[in-house]
Design an enzyme around this catalytic site. Structure first.
Site, PDB file in Angstrom:
ATOM      1  N   CYS A   1       2.109   4.327  -0.213  1.00 48.89           N
ATOM      2  CA  CYS A   1       2.240   2.992  -0.501  1.00 48.89           C
ATOM      3  C   CYS A   1       3.643   3.118  -1.344  1.00 48.89           C
ATOM      4  O   CYS A   1       4.305   4.295  -1.388  1.00 48.89           O
ATOM      5  CB  CYS A   1       1.165   2.286  -1.315  1.00 48.89           C
ATOM      6  SG  CYS A   1       0.711   2.838  -2.735  1.00 48.89           S
TER       7      CYS A   1
ATOM      8  N   ARG B   1      -2.856   1.225  -3.431  1.00 51.72           N
ATOM      9  CA  ARG B   1      -3.260   1.224  -2.195  1.00 51.72           C
ATOM     10  C   ARG B   1      -3.530   2.787  -1.507  1.00 51.72           C
ATOM     11  O   ARG B   1      -4.442   3.152  -1.084  1.00 51.72           O
ATOM     12  CB  ARG B   1      -2.265   0.511  -1.270  1.00 51.72           C
ATOM     13  CG  ARG B   1      -2.455  -0.826  -1.719  1.00 51.72           C
ATOM     14  CD  ARG B   1      -1.335  -1.633  -1.173  1.00 51.72           C
ATOM     15  NE  ARG B   1      -0.116  -1.225  -1.396  1.00 51.72           N
ATOM     16  CZ  ARG B   1       1.131  -1.600  -1.072  1.00 51.72           C
ATOM     17  NH1 ARG B   1       1.098  -2.296   0.214  1.00 51.72           N
ATOM     18  NH2 ARG B   1       2.313  -1.244  -1.367  1.00 51.72           N
TER      19      ARG B   1
ATOM     20  N   ASP C   1      -0.217  -5.745  -1.605  1.00 54.74           N
ATOM     21  CA  ASP C   1      -0.171  -4.708  -2.869  1.00 54.74           C
ATOM     22  C   ASP C   1      -0.892  -5.805  -3.920  1.00 54.74           C
ATOM     23  O   ASP C   1      -0.509  -6.668  -4.148  1.00 54.74           O
ATOM     24  CB  ASP C   1       1.189  -4.640  -3.176  1.00 54.74           C
ATOM     25  CG  ASP C   1       1.258  -3.912  -4.649  1.00 54.74           C
ATOM     26  OD1 ASP C   1       0.314  -3.461  -5.250  1.00 54.74           O
ATOM     27  OD2 ASP C   1       2.611  -3.261  -4.766  1.00 54.74           O
TER      28      ASP C   1
END
Length: 156
Positions: free
Chosen positions: A10, A16, A128
């Site tokens: 990420c 994440r 996100d």
């Protein structure tokens, strides 16, 4: 037996991708396949290098039985493309950043998007959760659980 090597990526490697790493590790362990996999995570940026996962992400993950223990690191194209079999970005921006770092077509062939493996949820990306509320962290875990199960099914 050669291990299958999977790297989740990420932006900052604090929400994440470390969650994807923990979820996938949990799923392969539950299936008795942990010895068949090497699983890691990284970020396309080095903003949080050396830091643990976001405390809010850790709190939500623990509720589901996942332990986010990884320390953030920046993706290293010179090493990571050669080492990992799959490099899985969480969103289109991550995938594009990874493609821009690829040195050849073999590198590009290793790049995938996390939601491409989803089976139940219909999201284009894993959003996100950093600037959002609690529901964002829960959504990330829902999407990762679904996508990681789909990934394992594809790999096995």
């Amino acid at each position: 037996m050669e291990k299958k090597k999977v790297l989740f990526v990420c932006l900052g490697n604090i929400c994440r991708s470390p969650s994807a790493e923990a979820v996938f590790k949990g799923i392969v362990k539950k299936e008795g396949l942990a010895e068949k996999y090497e699983i890691d995570s990284a970020g396309t940026s080095g903003w949080h290098a050396g830091e643990p996962a976001d405390r809010r992400m850790k709190q939500h993950a623990v509720k589901r039985g996942y332990d986010l223990t990884s320390i953030s690191r920046k993706f290293n194209p010179d090493v990571d493309f050669g080492h990992f079999d799959l490099v899985i970005g969480m969103d289109d921006q991550n995938v594009e950043a990874l493609k821009s770092m690829a040195q050849n077509s073999a590198d590009i062939a290793k790049i995938h998007k996390m939601t491409d493996f989803a089976r139940e949820w219909n999201y284009e990306e894993v959003p996100d959760p950093y600037y959002g509320g609690e529901e964002g962290f829960e959504l990330v875990l829902d999407l990762l659980e679904d996508s990681c199960k789909g990934l394992l099914k594809k790999l096995e």
